[in-house]
Design a protein around this motif. Structure first.
Motif, mmCIF file in Angstrom:
data_model
loop_
_atom_site.group_PDB
_atom_site.id
_atom_site.type_symbol
_atom_site.label_atom_id
_atom_site.label_comp_id
_atom_site.label_asym_id
_atom_site.label_seq_id
_atom_site.Cartn_x
_atom_site.Cartn_y
_atom_site.Cartn_z
ATOM 1 N N ARG A 44 -5.780 5.073 -11.764
ATOM 2 C CA ARG A 44 -6.989 4.415 -12.257
ATOM 3 C C ARG A 44 -8.136 5.421 -12.413
ATOM 4 N N ILE A 49 2.297 1.813 -3.437
ATOM 5 C CA ILE A 49 1.280 2.295 -4.368
ATOM 6 C C ILE A 49 1.013 3.785 -4.142
ATOM 7 N N GLU A 50 1.042 4.208 -2.885
ATOM 8 C CA GLU A 50 0.804 5.619 -2.558
ATOM 9 C C GLU A 50 1.987 6.514 -2.940
ATOM 10 N N SER A 51 3.201 5.957 -2.964
ATOM 11 C CA SER A 51 4.382 6.801 -3.179
ATOM 12 C C SER A 51 5.061 6.637 -4.540
ATOM 13 N N LEU A 77 0.447 5.871 -8.311
ATOM 14 C CA LEU A 77 -0.274 4.670 -8.733
ATOM 15 C C LEU A 77 -1.667 4.609 -8.116
ATOM 16 N N SER A 78 -1.799 5.103 -6.890
ATOM 17 C CA SER A 78 -3.097 5.066 -6.220
ATOM 18 C C SER A 78 -4.130 5.958 -6.899
ATOM 19 N N LYS A 79 -3.714 6.909 -7.729
ATOM 20 C CA LYS A 79 -4.630 7.857 -8.373
ATOM 21 C C LYS A 79 -4.775 7.621 -9.877
ATOM 22 N N GLU A 94 0.826 -1.206 0.000
ATOM 23 C CA GLU A 94 0.000 0.000 0.000
ATOM 24 C C GLU A 94 0.862 1.260 0.000
ATOM 25 N N ARG A 95 1.932 1.266 0.816
ATOM 26 C CA ARG A 95 2.845 2.430 0.859
ATOM 27 C C ARG A 95 3.499 2.646 -0.508
#
Length: 181
Positions: A57, A37-39, A53-55, A34-35
């Protein structure tokens, strides 16, 4: 994955990853993933703007340039015959040779046969062996339950590269054994 194959991987007794078949720990979040994907940043293939990556999609769902990029890829793929489905045997899911049940992974088939067919004496073809390049789809095992419990305690894909010939595979094994010393 189709629904039946995914459900087989997520059976409550022993849920496993649909790709590598390693055990899944129920209720445990992959915090490090998760970290990451966020960074981790990447660019949109359509407009080339940078996003985490978290944004990405959410962005590509509304990016018209990305939609055009995807459509161009679809057109190119449908024209390229080398990308059409190849006649490769399924070595990941297997039917039960005794009953109509199907879509078992290797461990699931071993468990199913042990639980429901341990007293069946009918001579059957091992679907796992039959799917292998060296397997004989007509060979009937005299004692299938003993065979499957002895021969299929591990997955062949862990140890075998089906696209490499025997000599290359032997060379790889020798190279690895030298590096392990």
């Amino acid at each position: 994955f189709c629904s039946a194959c995914l459900q087989e991987c997520l059976k409550p007794k022993k849920p496993v990853c649909g790709v590598c078949r390693s055990a899944l720990a129920p209720g445990v979040r992959a915090l490090e993933l998760e970290r990451q994907i966020e960074s981790t940043e990447t660019s949109c293939h359509g407009c080339r703007k940078m996003f985490f990556l978290s944004k990405i999609r959410a962005h590509v769902a509304t990016c018209s340039k990305y939609q055009n990029y995807i459509m161009e890829g679809v057109k190119a793929t449908t024209k390229d015959a080398s990308l059409q489905p190849r006649n490769i045997p399924n070595r990941y899911t297997f039917p039960c040779p005794y009953c109509p049940e199907k879509n078992f992974d290797q461990e699931g088939l071993v468990e199913h046969c042990r639980l429901f067919h341990s007293t069946d004496t009918k001579s059957v073809v091992c679907p796992i062996c039959a799917s292998m390049p060296w397997g004989d789809p007509n060979y009937r095992s005299a004692n299938f339950i003993e065979h499957i419990q002895r021969r299929h305690q591990f997955s062949y894909d862990t140890f075998v590269d089906y696209d490499v010939d025997e000599e290359d595979m032997m060379n790889q094994v020798l190279q690895r054994s030298i590096m392990d010393q």
